[in-house]
Structure formats: C-alpha cells, structure tokens
Design a protein around this motif. Structure first.
Motif, PDB file in Angstrom:
ATOM      1  N   THR A 156      29.236  23.596  17.717  1.00  0.00           N
ATOM      2  CA  THR A 156      28.977  24.828  18.483  1.00  0.00           C
ATOM      3  C   THR A 156      28.685  25.998  17.558  1.00  0.00           C
ATOM      4  O   THR A 156      27.749  26.776  17.794  1.00  0.00           O
ATOM      5  CB  THR A 156      30.189  25.151  19.375  1.00  0.00           C
ATOM      6  OG1 THR A 156      30.409  24.057  20.282  1.00  0.00           O
ATOM      7  CG2 THR A 156      29.942  26.415  20.180  1.00  0.00           C
ATOM      8  N   TRP A 171      24.174  22.145  24.057  1.00  0.00           N
ATOM      9  CA  TRP A 171      25.629  22.373  24.006  1.00  0.00           C
ATOM     10  C   TRP A 171      26.303  21.911  25.289  1.00  0.00           C
ATOM     11  O   TRP A 171      27.343  21.230  25.249  1.00  0.00           O
ATOM     12  CB  TRP A 171      25.929  23.863  23.791  1.00  0.00           C
ATOM     13  CG  TRP A 171      27.382  24.177  24.005  1.00  0.00           C
ATOM     14  CD1 TRP A 171      28.394  24.012  23.111  1.00  0.00           C
ATOM     15  CD2 TRP A 171      27.979  24.681  25.203  1.00  0.00           C
ATOM     16  NE1 TRP A 171      29.597  24.381  23.671  1.00  0.00           N
ATOM     17  CE2 TRP A 171      29.370  24.791  24.962  1.00  0.00           C
ATOM     18  CE3 TRP A 171      27.481  25.040  26.452  1.00  0.00           C
ATOM     19  CZ2 TRP A 171      30.267  25.255  25.930  1.00  0.00           C
ATOM     20  CZ3 TRP A 171      28.368  25.498  27.421  1.00  0.00           C
ATOM     21  CH2 TRP A 171      29.743  25.607  27.162  1.00  0.00           C
ATOM     22  N   GLU A 224      36.460  27.216  23.581  1.00  0.00           N
ATOM     23  CA  GLU A 224      35.491  26.246  24.089  1.00  0.00           C
ATOM     24  C   GLU A 224      36.158  25.221  24.982  1.00  0.00           C
ATOM     25  O   GLU A 224      35.621  24.850  26.041  1.00  0.00           O
ATOM     26  CB  GLU A 224      34.792  25.563  22.913  1.00  0.00           C
ATOM     27  CG  GLU A 224      33.669  24.623  23.337  1.00  0.00           C
ATOM     28  CD  GLU A 224      32.991  23.958  22.154  1.00  0.00           C
ATOM     29  OE1 GLU A 224      31.902  23.398  22.332  1.00  0.00           O
ATOM     30  OE2 GLU A 224      33.579  23.980  21.051  1.00  0.00           O
ATOM     31  N   SER A 270      28.767  18.745  24.945  1.00  0.00           N
ATOM     32  CA  SER A 270      30.185  19.113  24.941  1.00  0.00           C
ATOM     33  C   SER A 270      30.899  18.754  26.235  1.00  0.00           C
ATOM     34  O   SER A 270      32.089  18.453  26.228  1.00  0.00           O
ATOM     35  CB  SER A 270      30.328  20.617  24.687  1.00  0.00           C
ATOM     36  OG  SER A 270      29.731  20.992  23.468  1.00  0.00           O
TER      37      SER A 270
END
Length: 277
Positions: A214, A129, A73, A133
């Motif tokens: 996540t 997300w 990620e 993020s």
C-alpha cells in the motif's frame, strides 16, 4: 473292493478339501508359479513412487504486517468486507486487482499523449489496492478461506500486477524505463525472499522497514503527481551525460540492496539454530 473309506468327518467335494488345505498353509508357502524376488522388489518400488505433479503439504502460515498504514488499513478492509455484496467473491476481487494493474500500465503509457491520463493510472492503482487487499480479508470474514489455493492465486496475480505497474511507470513521461526495471528487480528480489520465509519459517511478512504494498502504491502516485507538477525537466536533467533520475534511483537501489543483504545475513544467523534441527 473299497477305494475310499471315511468315518463321516471328511465327506464332501475333494476340491473344497483341497482349498481348505491350501488355506491352512502359511502365506509364505503359497507362491505364484512365475513370482520371484526381483519382480516383487520392482513392484514395491513402483507403488512407493510419488508423482512429482502431486501437490505437497499445505503451506499454512502466519501473516505479519507492520507497515506504517497497516492498522488503519486493516480497519478499513474489515469495514468494507462487512458491506461487500454476496455476489462479490474473493476470486473476483483478485481479478479486479489484476485488471487494475493493467489499467495503471495503460494510463501511464497514455500520459505521453495527454497528462490527464494520470487520473486513469491513479484509478487503476486504487482498483489494484481494493482487489489485492480485500480478497483475503473477505475470505477470512466469510470463513471461506482456501489457504493453499488462495495463497497461490493471489501471489501469482501480485507478481503480474507489479510487473504491469512498474512497466507502465517506465513508459510514462514521469520516469525512465531503466529506473522502472531497476525498481521492479528490487521488488521481485524482496518478494522472492518473502516467499522463501513463508516456505521455511511459515511466516509471511507483508512489509519491511514499515513499507508494504500500500505504501508503495502511494509513493507511485506521489511521484507521478510531483513529476506532473514539476514538468519534464525532472526527468530530462542530466549529470555527466547520465539522467539524474536514473543516477538517484540507482543510488537508492544500491542502498536498499545493501539493506537486503544485511537482512538475509541477520535472518540466517537468527534462524539457523531452528532450521538445523
């Protein structure tokens, strides 16, 4: 007859000489007519009082992410940050994450009218997300971090977003409201513990036992798709008058709650020598 005799060293305005004389006195000898010790003490106390509304010390902390997908990620987010247009700001990404969570709630609730709306909920999870993020990664990449305000804004939006997501899941035909609120309570419990550790230990743990935000989003997507494939029997099946899904989620919640209490006890034992100093 002479009223005043001078040798030339003290000539001048008498008022000026009086001011000079007062100036030569020690500070303690010059007092206001109505000044007393009580009023002075009150004045000092008033000056020293700090309003409660004033911000405290900055909360700078170390971020720790040991989730299963953490490394991959981070690489993806850094790549996206390098390609993000200059018109896109971290604050706009934070807002995008919040909007995405609201879309999740609407999409899941609309699945009662048509199962095709599950695609809207999945799109909302992706937007959530992306915004949640990438905002911090973009700020650090551009070196425009605001550790205090950014932390406050980001996590306020996180709490609202998770409430939207779990509530939407509970309103969908793929879950029950009881199980959704039970899962939300556990998420908020873990979040509160995390924020306490940020305040006390200056360390922000983004995951526990390999599970982060996540991974949680992916579990929600997987569950919705599985329930859609399986059919309504997955939710409607009962055991002794209780829905099996509610019984299963309650059992999992109990196990996670026991693990949470173990984590709190072990951390208190581990960090007590540091915190007692």
């Amino acid at each position: 007859m002479k009223l005043h005799q001078s040798d030339g060293t003290d000539q001048g305005n008498p008022l000026t000489k009086l001011e000079k004389t007062l100036g030569d006195l020690p500070p303690a000898q010059v007092k206001m007519p109505h000044e007393d010790s009580k009023s002075t003490a009150i004045s000092k106390a008033t000056v020293e009082v700090v309003p409660l509304e004033e911000p405290g010390e900055p909360v700078h902390h170390l971020r720790v992410n040991n989730s299963f997908l953490g490394t991959h990620e981070r690489n993806i987010l850094l790549s996206l940050a390098a390609r993000t247009p200059s018109t896109v700001t971290p604050d706009r990404l934070t807002l995008l994450g919040l909007v995405g969570a609201f879309v999740v709630m609407l999409g899941f609730a609309a699945c009662r009218a048509s199962p095709w709306f599950v695609s809207v909920a999945i799109l909302g999870l992706f937007l959530n997300w992306l915004g949640d993020s990438l905002d911090g990664t973009l700020a650090r990449y551009r070196k425009i971090e605001r550790p205090d305000f950014g932390y406050f804004l980001d996590h306020c939006c996180d709490l609202i977003s998770q409430a939207f997501i779990f509530l939407g899941l509970g309103l969908s035909p793929y879950f029950t409201l009881f199980s959704a609120l039970l899962a939300l309570s556990m998420y908020l419990l873990m979040t509160s513990f995390t924020y306490l550790k940020v305040l006390i230990l200056k360390t922000h743990h983004l995951s526990y036992y390999g599970m982060g935000a996540t991974e949680l989003r992916l579990l929600v997507i997987a569950w919705a798709l599985f329930a859609l494939w399986y059919g309504p029997g997955l939710i409607d099946t009962q055991f002794m008058g209780v829905r099996v899904v509610d019984l299963t989620i309650f059992t999992l919640w109990s196990l996670v709650f026991l693990a949470f209490m173990w984590k709190v006890w072990s951390d208190v034992k581990r960090f007590r020598p540091i915190l007692d100093k």
